[in-house]
Structures are given as C-alpha cells and as structure tokens.
Scaffold this motif. Sequence first.
Motif, PDB file in Angstrom:
ATOM      1  N   LEU A  53       0.830  -1.205   0.000  1.00  0.00           N
ATOM      2  CA  LEU A  53       0.000   0.000   0.000  1.00  0.00           C
ATOM      3  C   LEU A  53       0.864   1.254   0.000  1.00  0.00           C
ATOM      4  CD1 LEU A  53      -2.645  -1.145   2.620  1.00  0.00           C
ATOM      5  CD2 LEU A  53      -3.002  -0.852   0.171  1.00  0.00           C
ATOM      6  N   LEU A  73      -1.184  -5.954  -6.206  1.00  0.00           N
ATOM      7  CA  LEU A  73      -1.782  -6.144  -4.879  1.00  0.00           C
ATOM      8  C   LEU A  73      -2.529  -7.468  -4.800  1.00  0.00           C
ATOM      9  CD1 LEU A  73      -3.270  -2.753  -3.660  1.00  0.00           C
ATOM     10  CD2 LEU A  73      -1.596  -4.182  -2.508  1.00  0.00           C
ATOM     11  N   ARG A  74      -3.231  -7.812  -5.895  1.00  0.00           N
ATOM     12  CA  ARG A  74      -4.004  -9.041  -5.910  1.00  0.00           C
ATOM     13  C   ARG A  74      -3.095 -10.259  -5.803  1.00  0.00           C
ATOM     14  NH1 ARG A  74      -7.902  -9.937 -10.865  1.00  0.00           N
ATOM     15  NH2 ARG A  74      -9.424  -8.913  -9.545  1.00  0.00           N
ATOM     16  N   PHE A  82      -7.122  -3.560   9.047  1.00  0.00           N
ATOM     17  CA  PHE A  82      -6.888  -2.153   9.295  1.00  0.00           C
ATOM     18  C   PHE A  82      -7.239  -1.797  10.730  1.00  0.00           C
ATOM     19  CE2 PHE A  82      -7.101  -2.523   4.823  1.00  0.00           C
ATOM     20  CZ  PHE A  82      -6.333  -1.501   4.301  1.00  0.00           C
ATOM     21  N   ALA A  86     -12.098  -1.028   8.592  1.00  0.00           N
ATOM     22  CA  ALA A  86     -12.490  -0.773   7.203  1.00  0.00           C
ATOM     23  C   ALA A  86     -13.477  -1.810   6.695  1.00  0.00           C
ATOM     24  CB  ALA A  86     -11.252  -0.731   6.285  1.00  0.00           C
ATOM     25  N   PHE A  88     -16.910  -3.055   5.082  1.00  0.00           N
ATOM     26  CA  PHE A  88     -17.753  -2.412   4.079  1.00  0.00           C
ATOM     27  C   PHE A  88     -19.138  -2.204   4.667  1.00  0.00           C
ATOM     28  CE2 PHE A  88     -14.805  -5.140   1.422  1.00  0.00           C
ATOM     29  CZ  PHE A  88     -13.846  -4.148   1.368  1.00  0.00           C
ATOM     30  N   PHE A  99     -16.175 -11.106   0.252  1.00  0.00           N
ATOM     31  CA  PHE A  99     -15.748 -10.121  -0.750  1.00  0.00           C
ATOM     32  C   PHE A  99     -14.510 -10.560  -1.531  1.00  0.00           C
ATOM     33  CE2 PHE A  99     -13.560  -6.387  -2.349  1.00  0.00           C
ATOM     34  CZ  PHE A  99     -14.588  -5.677  -2.927  1.00  0.00           C
ATOM     35  N   ALA A 103     -14.264 -11.379  -5.500  1.00  0.00           N
ATOM     36  CA  ALA A 103     -13.479 -10.428  -6.295  1.00  0.00           C
ATOM     37  C   ALA A 103     -12.450 -11.131  -7.172  1.00  0.00           C
ATOM     38  CB  ALA A 103     -12.773  -9.428  -5.377  1.00  0.00           C
ATOM     39  N   ILE A 155      -9.091 -14.979   1.913  1.00  0.00           N
ATOM     40  CA  ILE A 155      -8.361 -15.096   0.648  1.00  0.00           C
ATOM     41  C   ILE A 155      -7.139 -15.999   0.789  1.00  0.00           C
ATOM     42  CG2 ILE A 155      -9.129 -12.839  -0.181  1.00  0.00           C
ATOM     43  CD1 ILE A 155      -6.298 -11.804   0.508  1.00  0.00           C
TER      44      ILE A 155
ATOM     45  N   ASP B 183     -11.304   1.844   3.223  1.00  0.00           N
ATOM     46  CA  ASP B 183     -12.210   0.895   2.577  1.00  0.00           C
ATOM     47  C   ASP B 183     -11.674   0.459   1.218  1.00  0.00           C
ATOM     48  OD1 ASP B 183     -13.744   1.295   4.754  1.00  0.00           O
ATOM     49  OD2 ASP B 183     -15.589   1.790   3.669  1.00  0.00           O
ATOM     50  N   GLU B 185      -8.563   0.611   0.153  1.00  0.00           N
ATOM     51  CA  GLU B 185      -7.334  -0.163   0.309  1.00  0.00           C
ATOM     52  C   GLU B 185      -7.663  -1.585   0.739  1.00  0.00           C
ATOM     53  OE1 GLU B 185      -3.947   3.202   1.233  1.00  0.00           O
ATOM     54  OE2 GLU B 185      -4.857   2.143   2.903  1.00  0.00           O
ATOM     55  N   ALA B 186      -8.641  -1.714   1.614  1.00  0.00           N
ATOM     56  CA  ALA B 186      -9.046  -3.048   2.056  1.00  0.00           C
ATOM     57  C   ALA B 186      -9.524  -3.863   0.853  1.00  0.00           C
ATOM     58  CB  ALA B 186     -10.154  -2.943   3.106  1.00  0.00           C
ATOM     59  N   ALA B 187     -10.354  -3.247   0.015  1.00  0.00           N
ATOM     60  CA  ALA B 187     -10.872  -3.954  -1.160  1.00  0.00           C
ATOM     61  C   ALA B 187      -9.738  -4.360  -2.094  1.00  0.00           C
ATOM     62  CB  ALA B 187     -11.884  -3.068  -1.894  1.00  0.00           C
ATOM     63  N   LEU B 188      -8.775  -3.468  -2.267  1.00  0.00           N
ATOM     64  CA  LEU B 188      -7.662  -3.764  -3.178  1.00  0.00           C
ATOM     65  C   LEU B 188      -6.802  -4.906  -2.638  1.00  0.00           C
ATOM     66  CD1 LEU B 188      -6.617  -0.162  -4.251  1.00  0.00           C
ATOM     67  CD2 LEU B 188      -7.758  -1.880  -5.650  1.00  0.00           C
ATOM     68  N   THR B 189      -6.511  -4.889  -1.323  1.00  0.00           N
ATOM     69  CA  THR B 189      -5.702  -5.977  -0.776  1.00  0.00           C
ATOM     70  C   THR B 189      -6.453  -7.299  -0.861  1.00  0.00           C
ATOM     71  OG1 THR B 189      -6.483  -5.589   1.468  1.00  0.00           O
ATOM     72  CG2 THR B 189      -4.426  -4.525   0.857  1.00  0.00           C
ATOM     73  N   LEU B 190      -7.784  -7.234  -0.851  1.00  0.00           N
ATOM     74  CA  LEU B 190      -8.566  -8.469  -0.958  1.00  0.00           C
ATOM     75  C   LEU B 190      -8.630  -8.957  -2.400  1.00  0.00           C
ATOM     76  CD1 LEU B 190     -11.416  -7.595   1.538  1.00  0.00           C
ATOM     77  CD2 LEU B 190      -9.749  -9.426   1.793  1.00  0.00           C
ATOM     78  N   GLY B 191      -7.981  -8.228  -3.297  1.00  0.00           N
ATOM     79  CA  GLY B 191      -7.856  -8.704  -4.661  1.00  0.00           C
ATOM     80  C   GLY B 191      -8.854  -8.105  -5.634  1.00  0.00           C
ATOM     81  N   ALA B 192      -9.632  -7.094  -5.194  1.00  0.00           N
ATOM     82  CA  ALA B 192     -10.611  -6.510  -6.101  1.00  0.00           C
ATOM     83  C   ALA B 192      -9.912  -5.607  -7.115  1.00  0.00           C
ATOM     84  CB  ALA B 192     -11.635  -5.699  -5.306  1.00  0.00           C
ATOM     85  N   SER B 193     -10.472  -5.548  -8.310  1.00  0.00           N
ATOM     86  CA  SER B 193      -9.928  -4.649  -9.320  1.00  0.00           C
ATOM     87  C   SER B 193     -10.352  -3.226  -8.983  1.00  0.00           C
ATOM     88  CB  SER B 193     -10.483  -5.027 -10.689  1.00  0.00           C
ATOM     89  OG  SER B 193     -11.882  -4.860 -10.689  1.00  0.00           O
ATOM     90  N   ARG B 196     -14.100  -2.743  -9.678  1.00  0.00           N
ATOM     91  CA  ARG B 196     -14.939  -3.409  -8.694  1.00  0.00           C
ATOM     92  C   ARG B 196     -14.941  -2.617  -7.390  1.00  0.00           C
ATOM     93  NH1 ARG B 196     -16.860  -8.536  -8.569  1.00  0.00           N
ATOM     94  NH2 ARG B 196     -17.619  -9.218  -6.546  1.00  0.00           N
TER      95      ARG B 196
END
Lengths: 345, 293
Positions: A53, A73-74, A82, A86, A88, A99, A103, A155, B183, B185-193, B196
């Motif tokens: 990050l 990152l993926r 966090f 964080a 959703f 999620f 994703a 994940i 939020d 950053e969390a989504a990105l680390t979880l692999g979301a594009s 998305r």
Amino acid sequence: MSVTLVIDQAEKQFDIYPALRGVSFTVEPGELMALLGPSGSGKTTLLRAIAGLEQLDHGRVLFDDVDTRRLSLRERRIGFVFQSYALFKNMNVFENIAFGLRARPRAKRPAEADIRRRVGDLLDLVQLAGLEKRFPAQLSGGQRQRVALARALAIEPSVLLLDEPFGALDAKVRKDLRSWLRELHGRTGHTTVFVTHDQEEALELADRVAILNLGAIEQIGSPDAVYDQPESAFVCEFLGETNKLPVHIAGGQAFFEDMPVFRSNGQNHLGPASLYVRPQHIKLVDNGPLSLQGVVAHIRRNGAIRRLEVAVKGYARRLELDLASAVAPAVGERVAMKITAGHIF
Amino acid sequence: MSDASARLSAPVPRYADRMREGFAVRALLILLALAFLVLFLFLPLVSVFAEAFKRGFDAYLAAFDDPDAMAAIRLTLIVAAIAVPFNVVVGIAAAWAIAKFDFKGKNLLTSLIDLPFSVSPVIAGLIYVLLFGAQGYFGTWLKAHDIEIIFAVPGIVLATVFVTFPFVARELIPHLQALGKDDEEAALTLGASGWRTFFKITLPNVKWSLLYGVLLCNARAMGEFGAVSVVSGRIRGLTTTIPTQIEILYNEYNGVAAFALASLLAALALITLVLKTFLEWRYADSIAASRHS
C-alpha cells in the motif's frame, strides 16, 4: 502456505522526515512478529510497505524468493486488518467476508456453494456464526475486529498483517481478544506481522518483537531477550519501567555520587554513563558494600506488589523499587538498597 | 453583611431581564427571517403561478401548444441529458483524484473546480464565443470543417457544462475526504480490481452525496440563463432553452406564455427541494451512517 517474509534495506522518505531508514529483518514461516514503537517510529509505514500500500524508495520486500515489486496487490495475497477495520458498511457480515472470494477473476472464482462453505467455516473460526446477516453498524467493536480478521483470512493470505489490531477496543475486550488471537494463530499458522504501540501486547503475543525508533530498528528478538537484555538506552527506557541513574564508570564499577553502587561486569564503558535499573532489581538490604542510602518518601500499591519511592541524595527523581517481602518500611525511614541487575549505556 | 446580601439578590432581576431580552431578540430574528422568506422567495414563487394562470387554465395550456415553446423544452431536456451525466463522470473523477491521491497542484485543482461559481456566466459564455465564434480563435478552422458550435446546440451544451461543473465535485470531495482510503485499500488488498472497488465500495458509500450533487446540477443545468443566452444567439425554435425563451416571450409582452414556461422551472425547483427533503428524511440513518467514521 506460510511464506518467509524478508525485508531488505527498506527506506522511505516522507516530505521532510525519513520514515524508514535501512530496515532489514526476516520473519520465519508461521512466525508471529510484533512491530513495536512509539508513534512516528515508522512501524505503520513499514507494515503498509509490506502490504504494497506504500512504495519504498529503496529496498525490497520478499515473499519466499519472490520480489513483491513485481506483484500486483491481488497477486501479493495480503491479509490486511486495518486499525479502523475498514468493514464495508453497505454489506452484511457474510458479504464482507465473501468479498475477497467474489473479487477473484472469473476463472478462479469459487462456486457459490464453496463460497458459502468457506465463509461458514470462517464464521465458526472467529466465533461469529449466526451473525452473518448483521451489518457492521450492528456489531460491537470486538465483533467487528473478528469480521475484519475473517475477511482477511478468506483469501488464504500468504502473509497476515495487522495494524494496531486492538487499538480501538476497551481494555477488557482487548485482553480476551489477545489470547484468542494467539490461539487462532496457533491453529492457522500464517506468517503474521502486527503493529502496536502497546508493549504489553507485543511481549505477550509475539514470537519475536522488533522495536522501532525514528524509522530504524533498535533491537529485534524474543520478548524475553528484548526485555532482559536491552541493547540500547532507548529499548531500556521504552520497555517496562526503569530508573535511570547518572553514574561514572571506572575500574569495572559504576559510581553514583562517588560511591560504588554496581559492578559493571563485561560492559565496556568509561566515564559518565547512565545506569538503568528496573524496580524489581533493587532490594532492601542491611548496610554493606555497593549499597545506596535513601529515605522512603512514598509507598503505593501497584496491583499485587507494593512500590517504594525512595529519595536519594544526588538524584532529582525518586528511586522506585518493588517490595519483595511483606514487611514494609515506614515513610520517612532511612533504608539501604542494593542493585541486583542493571544496564549501562 | 448588607453588602453580601445585596450581591446575592442582585443577579435575580438581572437574570430575568436577560431572559426577556433573549425572547425579544429571538422573536425579532425569527420575524426577520420569515419576512425575508415571504418577500423574496414565497411571494415571487406564488406570483409566477398566479401570472401563469391569470387568463385561465386554457390560456396556460395554450402556451405549450406553441412549437417554439415545445422546441425550447426539448432543447432544455437534451442539454441537461448531456451536461448532467458528463459532469457526473468528470465530477466523480475530479473528486476521486482530489480526495484519494496526493499530488502537486492539488490545491490549484481544488480552486479551479470552484472557478465556474466565481466567474459570471455571461463571461463564461463570451469566452466560448471568443474561442469558437466565427471571429474566434478556432472559428475559421471550425467553419472550414462545417462544425457549428456557437449559435448552435454544442455551444449551449459547452456553456451549461462549464456553469454546472462544480456541483457534483463539490458535494463529493468533502465526503470522500472524510471517508478516507481504508475501505478502498481493504478492497484492493482483498484482490478486487479498481473498477470493482469503485462500484462495490466507493459508489455505495457516497451515493447520497452524489444524488444531491446530481439534483442540484440538474436544476442549474435546466435553469441556466446567462451563459446560454450569450452562446445560443437565441434563434427561436432552434437555440432557445426554457430560460431564454421565457425572456423572449416576456420582452414581447406575452406575460401568460412567459410565466407558463417559468412555472415549469419553478416546479422543477420545488420538485428538487421536495426530493432532497424526502431523501434526507427517509434515509437520514443511512446518510448519517455513510458520513460517519
């Protein structure tokens, strides 16, 4: 599944001040490592750099032998919890945890039934079964924390990173969650790094503790090692409670007010120095060699033990020591003290 | 002794006085605000409808029978249908950039977004005439390629886009900033594009602010007069929007037709207000929740 995490010469400069100055260390597979330091020590920056990050100016982060700069990152597959969790807000607990699975690119996305099973397992793991329909706003702080953890675990992360995992919780919940997290780590065995400013948390939870100050590592080692054998004045003062006596070193002895008070075996210092002594390493004695004279100024109870504050001539503050026996001297009484262990810097 | 008792008793009447003064001041302020609202907002609004229906309902409807009026309404709708979505997309992009990234010139960009609010719409219109008009910088080139901007629909759209640009971005920036980056950053680390993350996380988080922005942007896009008046040339039936058509009708002493059209804009304002209030009332909790933490 667990990887070796290597941080190699990590450097990062923010506008005016350096956030990381040549940090290097290795986290073994399945190890639980704490990054401990005061605010502004660079610990969160380091954690975010491991996650990807934050970009490092210099240096590398390796997962096993893979340089993470080449990974998106993926692809890094980071489980990041966090400080704010964080979660959703517009999704319920189930969808939050699912999620990361939803994703995934279409080809790698698990079937709906598999997602349900996986989320169900995770809900059991974090002991939140039955709450999957709730929204984050309807959960307590501790429950949110566990949802955030389950979401990160979903994940199947290569590395689990936690930023001040218990920072936003009250003291009681904090303690419960701490032992729970330790147990969970034992079961899942992820290579884990967590950031904290709470030394008690770091010492109790971690296999090893890295102590950061001003963007550099002061010391790294097991909780016992960093606590019992501090390698710098900073670690001495930062960890636990300590008395800091101005002394003069000569002939293998530490002199306080021209009186020898401590044998400085093996610590090669000469001239003025500071002698760090923990309260439990001062005991009351009858007069004798290497003893220190003072007057009891105050006695207070500190949980199970009693803490003596002794006024000593030539020392601006009061010398604090833990009383070992049940018999306490009276306030105003003259006492002699002997230092059983200490560190000179 | 007497001194002390005097000091003790003194505050009582003074306290009561202060209360009475407070009431008088409060009443005065409320009256003032009410008087202002009635005089400057309520009376004009009522008079718009009163004038529109002065000659009866049939005369009111007849005003819309005019092909020029219908053309103006159609053009207004077309312009809004282009300008509003455009400003939504660009406004979201600008707000996103300002709220989520740190870069050089960020403050400049933030103040540039406000520029359309501080520039007189007439000036905005004139700038486009200067750029794209027959005597303008690109005028010859545009004429050579048969592209009409000034005194045509593209010019009206351009002017409207300029004037209404800040609404969406200004609603979103503070909200996005308050939400922070966690939020996403969390989504990105979880692999979301990126897409998305935007559609599943960011957009739901700011949907109410976005809706406010769109409502305000739309109201202004349909109501804009100054800039449109300059760039459109006000060719009847071709480049008149509702506001410019109203002015033409009014100047021709066709009061009923002018106010009939004006009543449409007034109704739009009322509907916007009611929608906004309704949303605030109906979804107060989720709006508060999305703004919180």
